[in-house]
Design a protein around this motif. Sequence first.
Motif, short mmCIF file in Angstrom:
data_model
loop_
_atom_site.label_atom_id
_atom_site.label_comp_id
_atom_site.label_asym_id
_atom_site.label_seq_id
_atom_site.Cartn_x
_atom_site.Cartn_y
_atom_site.Cartn_z
N ARG A 51 -18.09 87.99 21.80
CA ARG A 51 -18.11 87.25 20.53
C ARG A 51 -19.53 86.82 20.19
N GLY A 52 -20.34 86.60 21.23
CA GLY A 52 -21.75 86.31 20.97
C GLY A 52 -22.45 87.49 20.33
N TYR A 53 -22.10 88.73 20.77
CA TYR A 53 -22.64 89.92 20.10
C TYR A 53 -22.31 89.88 18.61
N ASP A 54 -21.04 89.54 18.32
CA ASP A 54 -20.60 89.54 16.92
C ASP A 54 -21.35 88.51 16.09
N VAL A 55 -21.59 87.34 16.69
CA VAL A 55 -22.31 86.29 15.96
C VAL A 55 -23.72 86.76 15.61
N ILE A 56 -24.39 87.40 16.57
CA ILE A 56 -25.75 87.88 16.31
C ILE A 56 -25.74 88.96 15.24
N ARG A 57 -24.78 89.88 15.33
CA ARG A 57 -24.74 90.98 14.37
C ARG A 57 -24.29 90.54 12.98
N ALA A 58 -23.72 89.34 12.90
CA ALA A 58 -23.29 88.85 11.59
C ALA A 58 -24.47 88.53 10.68
N PHE A 59 -25.64 88.28 11.26
CA PHE A 59 -26.83 87.96 10.47
C PHE A 59 -27.58 89.25 10.13
N GLU A 60 -27.70 89.53 8.86
CA GLU A 60 -28.46 90.70 8.42
C GLU A 60 -29.93 90.51 8.76
N THR A 61 -30.59 91.63 9.05
CA THR A 61 -32.00 91.58 9.44
C THR A 61 -32.85 90.91 8.37
N LEU A 62 -32.52 91.14 7.11
CA LEU A 62 -33.29 90.53 6.02
C LEU A 62 -33.17 89.02 6.05
N ILE A 63 -31.96 88.51 6.33
CA ILE A 63 -31.76 87.06 6.41
C ILE A 63 -32.55 86.48 7.59
N LEU A 64 -32.50 87.18 8.71
CA LEU A 64 -33.28 86.73 9.88
C LEU A 64 -34.76 86.70 9.57
N ALA A 65 -35.24 87.70 8.82
CA ALA A 65 -36.66 87.73 8.47
C ALA A 65 -37.04 86.52 7.62
N LEU A 66 -36.19 86.17 6.66
CA LEU A 66 -36.47 84.99 5.82
C LEU A 66 -36.51 83.72 6.66
N ILE A 67 -35.61 83.62 7.64
CA ILE A 67 -35.59 82.44 8.52
C ILE A 67 -36.86 82.37 9.36
N PHE A 68 -37.25 83.50 9.95
CA PHE A 68 -38.43 83.52 10.81
C PHE A 68 -39.72 83.38 10.01
N ILE A 69 -39.74 83.83 8.77
CA ILE A 69 -40.90 83.61 7.91
C ILE A 69 -41.09 82.12 7.66
N ARG A 70 -39.97 81.42 7.45
CA ARG A 70 -40.06 79.97 7.27
C ARG A 70 -40.55 79.29 8.54
N ALA A 71 -40.15 79.82 9.71
CA ALA A 71 -40.52 79.17 10.98
C ALA A 71 -41.92 79.56 11.44
N PHE A 72 -42.28 80.85 11.35
CA PHE A 72 -43.54 81.34 11.92
C PHE A 72 -44.56 81.74 10.88
#
Length: 292
Positions: free
Chosen positions: A135-156
């Motif tokens: 289920r942890g795999y599923d949680v990670i895969r639920a986030f699209e790469t583009l969304i993750l990029a926007l989050i990491f751009i805000r952080a880094f």
Amino acid sequence: MTDTRATSGITEAQVQAAMEAHPTAFRDPLPLRLRKFALWAFFIGLFCWCLYDFDMSPQRIWTGMDRFGRVLSFMFPPHVWDTWAEWSDILKGLGETLSMAFLGTLLGAIVAFPLSFLGAKTINRVFWFRMSVRRGYDVIRAFETLILALIFIRAFGLGPLAGILAIAVSEIGTLAKLFSEALENTSQKPVDGVKASGGSRLQTIRYAILPQVLPVYISVILYNFESNVRSGTILGIVGAGGIGFLLSDRIAAYKWDEAWMIIFLIIAMVYVIDWLSAKIRTRLIGEWTGAR
């Protein structure tokens, strides 16, 4: 064509009598036909409603095609830069995109490799623990790469680091799932052989399971690397560096001829990577199979 009923000695009257005696054997019963009709009517109605709700009218399609034709006319002929300084920016962007895809895929594979053993039922026999990991795999895969990029751009901040982390996190969920499924599909015969010779659990994994799954792992990693090269282009558009940022900049400035040249270079880079990865796959997997 020979009539099978004539060669088998069955007359037309016998066929008609059989159809009358057993009508459900020759056609679906009425409730089933009604369900099929209702299902088709639902899908057709949903399709038509989507066309209407999204305003996909013929006039709008025609107008869009006309504008798209004008955009294409601006793109030809593609622009060829005259100075090395201009070419160096483009090549640097391509290099950043390639590096983002490579590092992101590599980091994701490194983390996914041990996690895949925890999610495979052939390795992890504890049901609740294994299902929690999956289920942890599923949680990670639920986030699209583009969304993750926007989050990491805000952080880094802006730049390739955010793109690398976005690809890596996305790859952890995808590769861990694929790796664990490969582990579950291994043959039990080599495992029984190692156990029969007195091998420990770690030796069973090392000498019986890993030789079966490593070719699959290599193939999956190389394929995902090709896919992440394309994903890296999109991530650059939102500020994660790479050639996507330069492409977005050219489109925003209406420099369509330069944008088209960048697209050509991206296509060429993806083609070369696809060709090289196929060669590497064939060579490594062939050598591994031969060694076995």
